[in-house]
Design an enzyme around this catalytic site. Sequence first.
Site, short mmCIF file in Angstrom:
data_model
loop_
_atom_site.label_atom_id
_atom_site.label_comp_id
_atom_site.label_asym_id
_atom_site.label_seq_id
_atom_site.Cartn_x
_atom_site.Cartn_y
_atom_site.Cartn_z
N LYS A 60 33.58 -18.01 -10.28
CA LYS A 60 33.60 -17.80 -11.70
C LYS A 60 33.87 -19.39 -12.43
O LYS A 60 34.20 -19.30 -13.71
CB LYS A 60 34.89 -17.30 -12.27
N HIS A 122 30.56 -20.22 -2.07
CA HIS A 122 32.15 -20.22 -2.56
C HIS A 122 32.79 -20.84 -1.44
O HIS A 122 34.22 -20.80 -1.88
CB HIS A 122 32.49 -18.94 -3.22
N SER A 152 38.52 -15.17 -16.09
CA SER A 152 37.01 -14.96 -15.73
C SER A 152 36.94 -14.02 -14.41
O SER A 152 36.53 -12.97 -14.10
CB SER A 152 36.26 -16.46 -15.67
P1 A3P Z 1 33.64 -15.96 -18.39
O1 A3P Z 1 34.08 -14.82 -17.63
O2 A3P Z 1 34.76 -16.81 -18.89
O3 A3P Z 1 32.74 -15.73 -19.56
P2 A3P Z 1 30.07 -17.87 -12.05
O4 A3P Z 1 28.50 -18.04 -12.57
O5 A3P Z 1 30.59 -18.94 -11.38
O6 A3P Z 1 30.27 -16.44 -11.58
O7 A3P Z 1 30.92 -17.93 -13.61
C1 A3P Z 1 30.60 -16.99 -14.54
C2 A3P Z 1 31.52 -17.57 -15.63
O8 A3P Z 1 30.61 -18.58 -16.24
C3 A3P Z 1 31.70 -16.63 -16.80
O9 A3P Z 1 32.68 -17.12 -17.48
C4 A3P Z 1 30.24 -16.88 -17.67
O10 A3P Z 1 30.37 -16.21 -18.83
C5 A3P Z 1 30.30 -18.13 -17.67
N1 A3P Z 1 28.83 -18.71 -17.96
C6 A3P Z 1 27.59 -18.24 -17.41
N2 A3P Z 1 26.61 -19.12 -17.84
C7 A3P Z 1 27.02 -19.94 -18.94
C8 A3P Z 1 26.72 -20.73 -19.84
N3 A3P Z 1 25.32 -21.08 -19.97
N4 A3P Z 1 27.34 -21.27 -20.83
C9 A3P Z 1 28.70 -21.12 -20.76
N5 A3P Z 1 29.44 -20.37 -19.97
C10 A3P Z 1 28.59 -19.59 -18.95
#
Ligand code: A3P
Length: 308
Positions: A60, A122, A152
């Site tokens: 996340k 991860h 998140s």
């Molecule tokens: P939130 O849950 O705070 O919205 P991962 O890809 O490591 O699983 O992380 C997911 C997190 O990154 C989520 O956070 C998601 O919304 C955010 N995320 C993904 N793409 C993004 C982008 N283009 N800009 C900002 N946040 C992004």
Amino acid sequence: TAEEPAAVRMSDLGMKMDLPRPEMFDFHGVTMVHYFTDSWDKVQNFQARPDDILIATYPKAGTTWGSLILDLLYFGKTSPERQTSIPIYDRVPFLEIYIPSVKSGIDQAESLPTTPRIIKTHFPVQFVPKSFWEQNCKMVYVARNAKDNMVSYFHFDRMNMVQPDPGDWNSYFHRFMEGKLVFGSWYDHVNNWWKKKQTYSNIHYMFYEDMIEDTGREIDKLCSFLGLSPSAEEKNQITGGVQFDNMKKNKMANYSTIPVMDFKISPFMRKGKVGDWKNHFTVAQNEEFDEDYKKKMKDLTLQFRTEI
Ligand code: A3P
């Protein structure tokens, strides 16, 4: 076991998949679930190639964002059809994932037709298969401040059936501080990858907050690390394409095609903000957290921003 043939990709499964939520256990000192340890031997023996690129994160922290940027930098121009036909999790395989009857991360990585292969993990740094180090592969690490990362992850664990049930927020909050979440302690993860950078120069350490602040600037830095020089037009296109609202709408990037997540509980592209922790932490939790944080984060060269 890891020897069973597992032929289909996640995206070929159709919309629903019933999997039991896994139990957490200690694995070489790190809290894990079996979906990410069942193919351990195969993962450890994975043969990396010198041009493989590893994107590593604590869950996340912005993995999908970083993955899409990398995929676009390498293949956006040469194979535009890839952007509209293959979900990001099939373009950038998840090294350690092993879900019965689904093609494992290793099998997917081994059958990637592209050069370079972009591979996601991860794993804490000490779990990375040795061939990546031996081949001197480039690694991109994305880190996110602990408070937003925790929030998140909490919402993700609510909606993702291959993660343990998160329980209530207060107990989750304490388990995060104890490092008892899947892939272990956030504190160890970000610190140990940071430390590794001192002895292994092919790590580019990025911060989610910097990417939010100025995506174009962070893409420039990434490109100089990778030795890429996209045209201004290409760069603008990528910067625009990876903005949160565009990724949220993009079926090939927003995980809406994956069968184990329930977006009715919480969408994968949830908020994409710095500072959402303020909507979750109580004042007392925040004080408790900050005090504990100071004790755990002794290396003052590693600094996070919890607001921008
Ligand atoms: P939130 O849950 O705070 O919205 P991962 O890809 O490591 O699983 O992380 C997911 C997190 O990154 C989520 O956070 C998601 O919304 C955010 N995320 C993904 N793409 C993004 C982008 N283009 N800009 C900002 N946040 C992004």
